[in-house]
Every structure is written in C-alpha cells, then in structure tokens.
Design a protein around this motif. Structure first.
Motif, PDB file in Angstrom:
ATOM      1  N   HIS A  62      29.392  60.359 135.027  1.00  0.00           N
ATOM      2  CA  HIS A  62      29.109  58.932 135.185  1.00  0.00           C
ATOM      3  C   HIS A  62      30.407  58.138 135.305  1.00  0.00           C
ATOM      4  CE1 HIS A  62      27.195  55.034 134.710  1.00  0.00           C
ATOM      5  NE2 HIS A  62      28.031  54.767 133.707  1.00  0.00           N
ATOM      6  N   THR A  63      31.369  58.462 134.465  1.00  0.00           N
ATOM      7  CA  THR A  63      32.662  57.784 134.509  1.00  0.00           C
ATOM      8  C   THR A  63      33.366  58.059 135.829  1.00  0.00           C
ATOM      9  OG1 THR A  63      32.873  58.025 132.114  1.00  0.00           O
ATOM     10  CG2 THR A  63      34.874  57.499 133.342  1.00  0.00           C
ATOM     11  N   LEU A  64      33.270  59.289 136.298  1.00  0.00           N
ATOM     12  CA  LEU A  64      33.907  59.660 137.567  1.00  0.00           C
ATOM     13  C   LEU A  64      33.286  58.891 138.720  1.00  0.00           C
ATOM     14  CD1 LEU A  64      36.078  61.542 138.698  1.00  0.00           C
ATOM     15  CD2 LEU A  64      34.298  63.261 139.045  1.00  0.00           C
ATOM     16  N   THR A  65      31.967  58.737 138.703  1.00  0.00           N
ATOM     17  CA  THR A  65      31.276  57.984 139.745  1.00  0.00           C
ATOM     18  C   THR A  65      31.712  56.518 139.743  1.00  0.00           C
ATOM     19  OG1 THR A  65      29.362  59.458 139.603  1.00  0.00           O
ATOM     20  CG2 THR A  65      29.040  57.304 140.659  1.00  0.00           C
ATOM     21  N   THR A  66      31.793  55.944 138.541  1.00  0.00           N
ATOM     22  CA  THR A  66      32.219  54.547 138.414  1.00  0.00           C
ATOM     23  C   THR A  66      33.642  54.360 138.926  1.00  0.00           C
ATOM     24  OG1 THR A  66      30.796  54.288 136.458  1.00  0.00           O
ATOM     25  CG2 THR A  66      32.539  52.632 136.802  1.00  0.00           C
ATOM     26  N   TRP A  67      34.524  55.309 138.576  1.00  0.00           N
ATOM     27  CA  TRP A  67      35.903  55.245 139.046  1.00  0.00           C
ATOM     28  C   TRP A  67      35.953  55.308 140.557  1.00  0.00           C
ATOM     29  CZ3 TRP A  67      39.408  59.422 140.699  1.00  0.00           C
ATOM     30  CH2 TRP A  67      40.744  58.997 140.801  1.00  0.00           C
ATOM     31  N   GLY A  68      35.139  56.177 141.173  1.00  0.00           N
ATOM     32  CA  GLY A  68      35.093  56.297 142.619  1.00  0.00           C
ATOM     33  C   GLY A  68      34.652  54.996 143.272  1.00  0.00           C
ATOM     34  N   LYS A  69      33.683  54.320 142.682  1.00  0.00           N
ATOM     35  CA  LYS A  69      33.213  53.043 143.228  1.00  0.00           C
ATOM     36  C   LYS A  69      34.276  51.963 143.122  1.00  0.00           C
ATOM     37  CE  LYS A  69      28.284  53.807 142.349  1.00  0.00           C
ATOM     38  NZ  LYS A  69      27.076  53.368 141.576  1.00  0.00           N
ATOM     39  N   LEU A  70      34.990  51.959 141.997  1.00  0.00           N
ATOM     40  CA  LEU A  70      36.074  50.992 141.810  1.00  0.00           C
ATOM     41  C   LEU A  70      37.186  51.213 142.823  1.00  0.00           C
ATOM     42  CD1 LEU A  70      36.308  50.900 137.899  1.00  0.00           C
ATOM     43  CD2 LEU A  70      35.473  49.068 139.404  1.00  0.00           C
ATOM     44  N   LYS A  71      37.496  52.482 143.091  1.00  0.00           N
ATOM     45  CA  LYS A  71      38.520  52.778 144.092  1.00  0.00           C
ATOM     46  C   LYS A  71      38.083  52.317 145.474  1.00  0.00           C
ATOM     47  CE  LYS A  71      40.886  56.446 144.421  1.00  0.00           C
ATOM     48  NZ  LYS A  71      41.267  57.848 144.618  1.00  0.00           N
ATOM     49  N   ALA A  72      36.807  52.550 145.783  1.00  0.00           N
ATOM     50  CA  ALA A  72      36.297  52.150 147.081  1.00  0.00           C
ATOM     51  C   ALA A  72      36.329  50.622 147.260  1.00  0.00           C
ATOM     52  CB  ALA A  72      34.863  52.660 147.260  1.00  0.00           C
ATOM     53  N   SER A 111      49.196  60.291 137.846  1.00  0.00           N
ATOM     54  CA  SER A 111      48.871  60.654 139.226  1.00  0.00           C
ATOM     55  C   SER A 111      47.359  60.670 139.444  1.00  0.00           C
ATOM     56  CB  SER A 111      49.452  62.039 139.550  1.00  0.00           C
ATOM     57  OG  SER A 111      48.782  63.042 138.795  1.00  0.00           O
ATOM     58  N   PRO A 112      46.902  60.452 140.676  1.00  0.00           N
ATOM     59  CA  PRO A 112      45.454  60.456 140.960  1.00  0.00           C
ATOM     60  C   PRO A 112      44.763  61.759 140.551  1.00  0.00           C
ATOM     61  CG  PRO A 112      46.660  59.504 142.801  1.00  0.00           C
ATOM     62  CD  PRO A 112      47.689  60.048 141.862  1.00  0.00           C
ATOM     63  N   LYS A 113      45.425  62.899 140.771  1.00  0.00           N
ATOM     64  CA  LYS A 113      44.815  64.176 140.421  1.00  0.00           C
ATOM     65  C   LYS A 113      44.609  64.303 138.916  1.00  0.00           C
ATOM     66  CE  LYS A 113      46.273  66.995 144.359  1.00  0.00           C
ATOM     67  NZ  LYS A 113      47.019  68.210 144.797  1.00  0.00           N
ATOM     68  N   ALA A 114      45.602  63.864 138.139  1.00  0.00           N
ATOM     69  CA  ALA A 114      45.478  63.945 136.683  1.00  0.00           C
ATOM     70  C   ALA A 114      44.394  62.990 136.180  1.00  0.00           C
ATOM     71  CB  ALA A 114      46.819  63.624 136.026  1.00  0.00           C
ATOM     72  N   ILE A 115      44.360  61.792 136.747  1.00  0.00           N
ATOM     73  CA  ILE A 115      43.324  60.825 136.352  1.00  0.00           C
ATOM     74  C   ILE A 115      41.944  61.366 136.697  1.00  0.00           C
ATOM     75  CG2 ILE A 115      42.378  58.528 136.809  1.00  0.00           C
ATOM     76  CD1 ILE A 115      45.277  57.596 137.264  1.00  0.00           C
ATOM     77  N   TYR A 116      41.828  61.948 137.889  1.00  0.00           N
ATOM     78  CA  TYR A 116      40.549  62.530 138.305  1.00  0.00           C
ATOM     79  C   TYR A 116      40.106  63.612 137.332  1.00  0.00           C
ATOM     80  CZ  TYR A 116      37.072  64.867 141.223  1.00  0.00           C
ATOM     81  OH  TYR A 116      35.913  65.432 141.692  1.00  0.00           O
ATOM     82  N   TRP A 117      41.045  64.478 136.940  1.00  0.00           N
ATOM     83  CA  TRP A 117      40.682  65.569 136.027  1.00  0.00           C
ATOM     84  C   TRP A 117      40.214  65.025 134.690  1.00  0.00           C
ATOM     85  CZ3 TRP A 117      41.987  67.339 131.224  1.00  0.00           C
ATOM     86  CH2 TRP A 117      41.513  68.610 130.887  1.00  0.00           C
ATOM     87  N   ARG A 118      40.921  64.020 134.165  1.00  0.00           N
ATOM     88  CA  ARG A 118      40.530  63.460 132.868  1.00  0.00           C
ATOM     89  C   ARG A 118      39.162  62.794 132.937  1.00  0.00           C
ATOM     90  NH1 ARG A 118      46.010  61.828 132.822  1.00  0.00           N
ATOM     91  NH2 ARG A 118      45.474  59.642 133.167  1.00  0.00           N
TER      92      ARG A 118
END
Length: 214
Positions: A203-213, A190-197
């Motif tokens: 830095h990884t969270l920022t990259t993931w956010g850009k990929l989602k965008a 789920s998105p919430k679990a992926i976000y938490w991990r």
C-alpha cells in the motif's frame, strides 16, 4: 567507565534473551512471507542485540590478527558481548601501532558493507530486513558512533587512527572516511533504496508511486 560499559552489556544480554524468546514464540509468523510491524521489530532487535555482539567479537579478532601479523603478542583478549578490547605487547613502530588500531575497525566497516551487496537479491524479505538493520547499525556505530566516543573519552582506536603524525595513513583514512560517509548517504537516499524500504508494504509503495507520478 568499564563498569558502565559492563552494565550496558548486561542490559543488552537481557534484551537479547527476551528477543530470542519472542522469536521462538512467533517463529512461524516471523518466517512467513508477510512482514508485519512486529516482525520488523524482532528483526531490528536481532540485528542489534544478536548480530552486533558477533561483530564486536570479530572486531577484536581483527585487532589480534594485526598484532600477530606485525610480530606482537596479545596479552589480554576481552569480549564482553557489547564491547571489548585487547592489550597488544611488542616493540611496534608508529605505523604498526596505527595498523593494530585500524584493523579491528576495518573489520567492522567491512561487516557493515557486506550485507548491502546481498539485500536486493534476498528472496525472503524478513532476512533482508535483518541484514538491513544490521548494516545500518554496524556502519553508523563504526563510522560515526565509535569515532565520536573515542574522541569524547580521549581514548580508543580512533584517537590513534587520526594521529596525523602517522603519515600518510591518517590522511588517507580521513579522505576515505568522508567519501564513504558521503557515498552511504547518497545510497540511502537513492530511488532504489527508497523503493526497497517502501516495498515492505504494498500500500505504501502504491502511494509513493502515485506521488511520484503527480
């Protein structure tokens, strides 16, 4: 076979002792707000080699409580750190024998599910990491590893739990087992679990956010 399990337990005890020693040497760094790869490695080993054996003890206590509940006695109680067993004695019906076998596993499953409710609200990230690794290890073993081991060795709790001559308990358990595995799989992805991990590393969270965008 018990000798092999005992050797695994001895090996696990040595890793547990080494983990506690490493934790004592890195105590301040482990509990600060910055979670490094070394912190996560220690957290993972704490979950597997310290908390899982406690879960094994509670598993066997669950079997014992069920035995006493149906009027039996526990003639042998063995907790060998990473594995254990009890020998119940009594004049049990098929349903009572099923319940004795299932009870310890029910304890293990509940122990694995409990941390999931608290992980999102734990302020100390490293505590969340320990709980996360424990939940994963406990549930994978309780719901997948131990059932496979039971049928592979043609012994153990799950052979009795899935004795379909004991109805409706075996059938209900199978349905719940499948639903629980499916639900945990969906939760893990789920998105919430992926976000938490990913949130362990900004830095990884920022990259993931850009990929989602994108």
């Amino acid at each position: 076979m018990t000798t092999s399990f005992d050797l695994i337990s001895v090996f696990a005890v040595l890793i547990a002792a080494q983990t506690l020693g490493q934790l004592s040497q890195n105590w301040a760094n482990f509990w600060d707000d910055r979670v490094t790869w070394q912190d996560r490695e220690i957290a993972q080993r704490l979950a597997i080699f310290i908390l899982i054996p406690i879960g094994v003890l509670l598993h066997e206590i669950g079997h014992s409580l069920a035995t006493w509940q149906v009027g039996g006695t526990v003639t042998t109680f063995q907790w060998r750190f990473y594995w254990g067993f009890i020998i119940p004695s009594g004049n049990f019906t098929s349903a009572e024998s099923w319940w004795i076998s299932f009870s310890g596993n029910l304890v293990s499953i509940i122990l694995g599910l409990l941390p999931i409710a608290f992980i999102p609200y734990v302020r100390k990230r490293i505590v969340g990491e320990v709980l996360y690794f424990f939940a994963c290890a406990e549930l994978v073993y309780a719901l997948v590893g131990y059932p496979i081991l039971s049928f592979g060795l043609q012994g153990g709790d799950w052979v009795k739990i899935y004795d379909f001559s004991v109805q409706p308990y075996a059938s209900i358990t199978l349905v719940c087992h499948v639903i629980l595995l499916w639900g945990l799989w969906q939760l893990y992805h789920s998105p919430k679990a992926i976000y938490w991990r990913l949130a362990v590393n900004s830095h990884t969270l920022t990259t993931w956010g850009k990929l989602k965008a994108d």
